[in-house]
Design a protein around this motif. Sequence first.
Motif, short mmCIF file in Angstrom:
data_model
loop_
_atom_site.label_atom_id
_atom_site.label_comp_id
_atom_site.label_asym_id
_atom_site.label_seq_id
_atom_site.Cartn_x
_atom_site.Cartn_y
_atom_site.Cartn_z
N GLY A 36 3.03 16.87 -3.49
CA GLY A 36 3.44 18.23 -3.17
C GLY A 36 2.41 19.20 -3.71
N ASP A 37 2.84 20.13 -4.53
CA ASP A 37 1.91 21.09 -5.13
C ASP A 37 1.55 20.73 -6.56
N VAL A 38 1.80 19.46 -6.95
CA VAL A 38 1.53 19.00 -8.31
C VAL A 38 0.37 18.00 -8.29
N SER A 39 -0.66 18.25 -9.10
CA SER A 39 -1.76 17.29 -9.28
C SER A 39 -1.59 16.62 -10.64
N VAL A 40 -1.61 15.30 -10.65
CA VAL A 40 -1.36 14.56 -11.88
C VAL A 40 -2.48 13.56 -12.12
N GLY A 41 -2.74 13.30 -13.41
CA GLY A 41 -3.72 12.29 -13.78
C GLY A 41 -3.17 10.89 -13.58
N MET A 42 -4.07 9.96 -13.30
CA MET A 42 -3.66 8.58 -13.01
C MET A 42 -4.32 7.60 -13.98
N ALA A 43 -4.53 8.02 -15.22
CA ALA A 43 -5.14 7.13 -16.21
C ALA A 43 -4.26 5.91 -16.40
N MET A 44 -4.90 4.73 -16.43
CA MET A 44 -4.15 3.49 -16.55
C MET A 44 -4.75 2.61 -17.63
N ALA A 45 -3.89 2.01 -18.42
CA ALA A 45 -4.30 1.01 -19.40
C ALA A 45 -4.06 -0.37 -18.80
N VAL A 46 -5.01 -1.27 -18.99
CA VAL A 46 -4.98 -2.58 -18.33
C VAL A 46 -5.19 -3.67 -19.37
N GLY A 47 -4.30 -4.66 -19.40
CA GLY A 47 -4.46 -5.83 -20.26
C GLY A 47 -4.60 -7.08 -19.42
N ALA B 14 -5.91 -14.54 -13.03
CA ALA B 14 -5.75 -13.61 -14.15
C ALA B 14 -4.42 -12.91 -14.03
N LEU B 15 -3.69 -12.86 -15.13
CA LEU B 15 -2.48 -12.05 -15.21
C LEU B 15 -2.90 -10.69 -15.77
N VAL B 16 -2.63 -9.64 -15.02
CA VAL B 16 -3.06 -8.29 -15.40
C VAL B 16 -1.84 -7.40 -15.54
N ARG B 17 -1.65 -6.87 -16.73
CA ARG B 17 -0.54 -5.93 -16.96
C ARG B 17 -1.11 -4.52 -17.00
N CYS B 18 -0.58 -3.66 -16.14
CA CYS B 18 -1.09 -2.30 -15.98
C CYS B 18 -0.01 -1.28 -16.35
N ARG B 19 -0.39 -0.26 -17.07
CA ARG B 19 0.55 0.78 -17.46
C ARG B 19 -0.01 2.15 -17.08
N LEU B 20 0.75 2.88 -16.28
CA LEU B 20 0.40 4.27 -15.97
C LEU B 20 0.70 5.10 -17.21
N ARG B 21 -0.34 5.56 -17.87
CA ARG B 21 -0.19 6.16 -19.19
C ARG B 21 0.78 7.34 -19.22
N ASP B 22 0.70 8.19 -18.20
CA ASP B 22 1.47 9.44 -18.23
C ASP B 22 2.80 9.34 -17.48
N HIS B 23 3.24 8.13 -17.17
CA HIS B 23 4.46 7.98 -16.38
C HIS B 23 5.65 8.67 -17.05
N GLU B 24 5.83 8.43 -18.33
CA GLU B 24 6.98 9.02 -19.03
C GLU B 24 6.86 10.54 -19.10
#
Length: 617
Positions: free
Chosen positions: A291-302, A210-220
């Motif tokens: 560090g002192d930053v907590s971030v979401g890791m929601a990912m879209a997967v195709g 399977a070819l899986v393309r993953c995008r970290l939604r909040d990266h930008e």
Amino acid sequence: MPPLAIPSDAAERLPELAGDGASEGPPQSGADPVFDHISELARRCAGTEIAMLSLVDHDLLRFRSCVGLELHTSSLPRGASLCGQTVLSRDPLIVADAQSDPRAQAHPLVTGPPHVRFYAGFPLISSGGFQLGSLCVFGHEPRQLDGQQVDSLQRLAALAAHRCEELSRSHSQAAEPAEAEQASPGLLGREEILRQLERKVAQAAGHPFALVRCRLRDHERINAAFGAAVAEACLAEASRRLLAVLPPGGAIGGIGEGDLLVLWPDPPPPERLDALGQRLTTAVSQLHRVGDVSVGMAMAVGIAVARGHGESSQALLADGGLALQRACTIQGCAWHGLDAQSRSATLGGFRFASEFHTALDERDLAPSFQPIVDPASGRPLGFEALARWQHQGQLLPPARFLPEARDAGLTGEVDLLMLEKALAALPQLAEAPGGQPAAPMLMSVNLSSGVLSDPSLGARLLERLEAATLPAGWTLQVELLEEAFHASSAAVDAFLQRLAALQVSVAIDDFGTGYSSLARLISLPIQRVKLDRSFIAQLDSGSRSPRTLLSRMVLMLRDLDLAITAEGVDSAVQRAWLLEQGIRSAQGYLFAPPLLLHEAVAWLGGQAVGAGERPSP
């Protein structure tokens, strides 16, 4: 020309443009000589005066070679170039006569020097399947290319794309020592993951994957808020979490900002792909602390599966990209697996969007006119102009194509086109029997919030209104959705005041479905409110609640001295209630459906002839 669309694969495509070895000056100042040889061969093959080779990044056309024309710049905005259109497709763009082709006839290169009449652009497609730029030929006379010429130019474009990749690899290898120190353990670089993909495709008959393309939604957004270091740390953590669940024989690599490519061995059967999608999204979904930053890791997967049925790496990447785009339409962690049915639906959606953009560019959308009447007598009070698109033999309503306009940021352009066509229709309506009323008649048009939020669109609309001359006895009304009045804005208020100064009436459309501040209703130059059809439809139920709610709304609006129109009136029960409330403006299928212009003219004539036979209250 409307703004050119940005290719949907820009995040993956742009890294392939890095390090192509071009100078920053004009093409003649020392670009790679191979490009000049390719351009000269293209010019001779096509028999044209000019040939050009360029790369297209996010918003610029960057020249790499030009023969037959002296350039004094290294780049142009994409919107100012014909070549910027070529990168939007994998097929050649051939314009036999630019002066008669709507895609090019208004272009500055056609209307002014060098007065291009013929254009042919051939996309440069990388081994990864991305359009990097174009090889273009220009001529001063209309012409046609035969099959052999097209084939030769496509081969030259392929050579140019190969040269771009050679230069990019040289640049990447020079930078590898520094990048290697920052790379996540087990995370492959772009070139290596694509090489592994080629190897797996060759072995797919015996070893499906399977070819899986993953995008970290909040990266930008993370990059904008906290900087590139935090964004890359989050992407590295996502790859580490995916590596933890990756079976032996799999691989993972970065292919763009915020995007990962996973090669997953021995995929489940199609009916169980949901288990793979769930496993991948669950593996990444937990919050990550940098560090002192907590971030979401929601990912879209195709997900696209290679089972050895002749799939190519480019086709798999494209299928994975389609699946990823579908996943991105769902909020949060989401996945989508591409099968034959969903591939057909997705490609059909892209074709539909492309056809809509062409229709808007060529001004093929047209309004239908729904009569607004006095529900007591049936006397015409005006029309609402509603956008329609004649597509493949069907007259499509706005619900079918406005989502495409919203996604492309083109709702304002639709509004302006409908305004222009509604104004152009007024003389015919005014000349019809019954079109010269004793009381003013309305022509009502819809405006999206995009017109209010974009000063340039607002200015264009005001220019059209200032230049317009309405027939005697007719008034123009603009309808704005309730949401447009949420936030106080000096610019919006000033725009509405300008409309009022031009004797344009302002109405709130679909009233009751959103939220309006009473203070805003009082302070702004609003003359009319249109009751939403969802409230009117509930009158048929006989229930007391919707009647009570509507009665209170009507009393409040009258206290504010606002005129009222009821939308979606489709039954005699609804009409009777409106008459009880003293409402004397309505539209709906009980009176007339939306009509084409000639039908609206005939309807007015019929109303004038049958004035004495209208229904009594």
